[in-house]
Design a protein around this motif. Structure first.
Motif, mmCIF file in Angstrom:
data_model
loop_
_atom_site.group_PDB
_atom_site.id
_atom_site.type_symbol
_atom_site.label_atom_id
_atom_site.label_comp_id
_atom_site.label_asym_id
_atom_site.label_seq_id
_atom_site.Cartn_x
_atom_site.Cartn_y
_atom_site.Cartn_z
ATOM 1 N N ALA A 1 -69.464 -49.458 -33.246
ATOM 2 C CA ALA A 1 -69.068 -50.451 -34.256
ATOM 3 C C ALA A 1 -69.605 -50.042 -35.638
ATOM 4 N N CYS B 1 -71.366 -58.370 -34.511
ATOM 5 C CA CYS B 1 -72.087 -57.124 -34.261
ATOM 6 C C CYS B 1 -73.349 -57.044 -35.130
ATOM 7 N N ILE C 1 -65.563 -54.453 -30.260
ATOM 8 C CA ILE C 1 -65.076 -53.380 -31.149
ATOM 9 C C ILE C 1 -65.070 -52.072 -30.354
ATOM 10 N N GLY D 1 -62.506 -56.291 -38.054
ATOM 11 C CA GLY D 1 -62.453 -56.283 -36.588
ATOM 12 C C GLY D 1 -61.182 -55.655 -36.070
ATOM 13 N N ILE D 2 -60.850 -56.002 -34.830
ATOM 14 C CA ILE D 2 -59.643 -55.472 -34.195
ATOM 15 C C ILE D 2 -58.434 -56.208 -34.794
ATOM 16 N N GLY E 1 -71.341 -55.998 -30.910
ATOM 17 C CA GLY E 1 -70.102 -55.264 -31.209
ATOM 18 C C GLY E 1 -69.390 -54.710 -29.978
ATOM 19 N N GLU F 1 -67.542 -47.574 -37.461
ATOM 20 C CA GLU F 1 -66.383 -48.191 -38.134
ATOM 21 C C GLU F 1 -66.797 -48.822 -39.467
ATOM 22 N N MET G 1 -64.096 -53.347 -41.538
ATOM 23 C CA MET G 1 -65.462 -53.508 -41.027
ATOM 24 C C MET G 1 -66.514 -53.369 -42.131
ATOM 25 N N VAL H 1 -64.558 -61.025 -33.477
ATOM 26 C CA VAL H 1 -64.236 -59.625 -33.165
ATOM 27 C C VAL H 1 -62.890 -59.218 -33.760
ATOM 28 N N CYS I 1 -58.629 -50.957 -35.858
ATOM 29 C CA CYS I 1 -59.754 -51.725 -36.394
ATOM 30 C C CYS I 1 -59.688 -51.649 -37.920
#
Ligand code: FAD
Length: 498
Positions: A475, A194, A212, A343-344, A209, A478, A225, A363, A222
């Motif tokens: 994103a 991102c 995300i 990320g996730i 992103g 986050e 970040m 990601v 998430c």
């Protein structure tokens, strides 16, 4: 009306993570559609220079690789994920070689191994200074030869389909074809980074992103970040785009100098130029502030012209284009956003908290990077975890109806350009290498109000740029939230007020 399943699996993204998952799933008999928003090779993967970390050298071991990874992660790595990563590394290299990847070999015939910041050993498997391109080329070739995989280029995934809390498809906008929905058993998010939320980034234009934003829109968890990695050495040149000068240059003895020619790393860290990225990036930023200069210099004049052209041909050619002769000129460099460690959240098999939704590559947050990524561990992470995800049986097809999640509205491109510039300004000024409480609060408010403004503007016909801008805003929210809520300085997060 009951829907027809189009494929077993949909993959969003055609970098190393997406293509690894697609190939391994197809080899297990699944039908797979790979949706990618630009050309197939448009990815961070193709831009990677340095290489892939793997303990394959004579005196090296997975234990030493593990130790270096844990030290870089500053206590926040998931030890189980790290062990899985480093133990799987040699096999991952063998797999790439079996697909036809060419890596450099030394005079004895074995793999030539480079060394990068934070690694105690020479363990970077590489192909010149364009390892990523070689890996992406190999993967594309293998995927193209696999009949169970369909690749759709210029297919922008705009929304995820959810039914009873299970992700079961994607909506896309395909260039020249309009909207198309794919119903599948499970979706793999492999959308990369991102970096485009910052003014200076090494990432290509596709790094916005999207994964995300797509994941968050259906409640995917998430984390981490705020751990945004800035590459210490990217070209600083008014006429040229930000261009990464790989760590391997410092590994080969390149030194950092301020405008007076002094090797300033002596003032910051005993490991000098081979200290981890965050330490070197902070040192450069501090030196630039102290000396009130726009950049510092990377000196590789100790190497012969022939050696530079042999080992770093891309860098050599790129710098020559802008009038820099690296065998005699120092290279002006500044830090730039480079890699998103968070990320996730996934488990060791790429599963997220949403059933039917997998994530892998940049990601995802598998836990291997903790508060800071060790150089060349990310291509490795993409192969290892995407491969593990492919071996998990996909979920049973449900049929029935499904709802689309998340807003996919576009606004006028000119408005999106303005909003993205504001985002990049606030992220660069307030959520960069060095942060403050006031800066983080200001950024949090500004990102929130830019998002509200975006959503209140009149809807316009679909275009990727505005949608990517909205994804960047989600994103960025986050990133700022994570940075604001973190109460200690650790790894890549450095707030002077803590
Ligand atoms: C300049 C540079 C040098 C690097 N050097 C190294 C290195 O030496 N070693 C190392 O380990 N790592 C390196 N990295 C990091 C590494 O390249 C990346 O972390 C890794 O390639 C990520 O792979 P990925 O498959 O997750 O994502 P990517 O390779 O970025 O692929 C993401 C894909 O998703 C697609 N996509 C995104 N959104 C959508 C959407 N909405 N719909 C459809 N498609 C979408 C993109 O078009 C792209 O195809 C480097 C990164 C950069 C930028």
């Amino acid at each position: 009306m009951a829907r027809q399943k189009s494929h077993d699996l949909a993959v969003v993204g055609s970098g190393l993570a997406g293509l690894t998952f697609a190939l391994k799933s197809a080899q297990m008999g699944k039908s797979v559609v790979v949706l990618t928003k630009a050309e197939m090779a448009d990815s961070n993967t193709a831009w990677a220079q340095g290489g892939i970390a793997a303990a394959v050298g004579e005196n090296d071991s997975w234990q030493l690789h593990e130790q270096d990874t844990l030290v870089a992660g500053a206590g926040l790595c998931d030890p189980e994920a790290v062990r899985f990563l480093v133990q799987s590394a040699p096999e991952a290299i063998d797999w790439l070689v079996s697909l036809g990847a060419q890596f450099d070999h030394g005079s004895e015939g074995g793999l030539a191994l480079g060394r990068e910041g934070g690694h105690g050993m020479h363990r970077i498997v590489h192909f010149l200074d364009r390892t990523g391109w070689e890996v992406e080329r190999t993967m594309i070739q293998a995927v193209r030869a696999e009949p169970r995989i369909t690749v759709v280029e210029r297919a922008f995934v705009t929304r995820l389909l959810v039914e009873d809390g299970q992700c079961c498809g994607v909506e896309t906008r395909i260039d020249g074809m309009g909207e198309r929905t794919y119903h599948v058993d499970a979706v793999m998010l492999a959308t990369g980074g991102c970096g485009r939320m910052y003014r200076h980034t090494t990432n290509p234009r596709v790094a916005t992103g999207d994964g995300i934003a797509l994941g968050v829109s259906i409640g995917a968890e998430c984390r981490g970040m705020e751990f945004m990695q800035f590459h210490p050495t990217t070209l600083y040149h008014p006429q040229a785009r930000s261009f990464l000068i790989t760590e391997a240059v410092r590994g080969a003895g390149g030194t950092l100098r301020n405008h007076l020619g002094r090797r300033f790393m002596y003032d910051y860290d005993d490991r000098l130029e081979l200290a981890p990225r965050d330490v070197v990036a902070r040192a450069i930023e501090a030196e630039m502030k102290k000396r009130e200069t726009w950049c510092v210099y990377l000196d590789m004049t100790h190497l012969s012209s022939a050696a530079i052209q042999h080992e770093f041909p891309t860098i050599y050619a790129k710098l020559r284009e802008v009038g820099i002769e690296v065998e005699k000129d120092w290279i002006p460099v500044v830090p730039a956003q480079h890699y998103s460690c968070g990320g996730i959240v996934t488990d060791l098999s790429g599963r997220t908290n949403i059933s039917g939704l997998f994530a892998a590559g940049e990601v995802a947050s598998t836990g291997v990077h903790g508060a800071n990524r060790l150089a060349s561990n990310s291509l490795l992470e993409a192969i290892v975890f995407a491969g593990a995800a492919a071996s998990v049986g996909s979920l049973a097809w449900k049929g029935g109806t499904a709802a689309l999640a998340g807003p996919a509205r576009a606004i006028a491109e000119t408005e999106a350009v303005r909003i993205r510039r504001s985002l990049q300004r606030t992220m660069t000024e307030n959520v960069g290498i060095v942060r403050t409480n006031a800066g983080l609060s200001a950024a949090f408010e500004e990102v929130g109000s830019l998002l509200m403004e975006f959503d209140s503007l009149p809807e316009a016909p679909f275009a990727p740029y505005p949608l990517e801008t909205r994804n960047l805003l989600v994103a960025a929210r986050e990133v700022v939230r994570g940075a604001r809520d973190r109460t200690e300085n650790v790894g890549l997060h450095f707030n002077v007020d803590l």
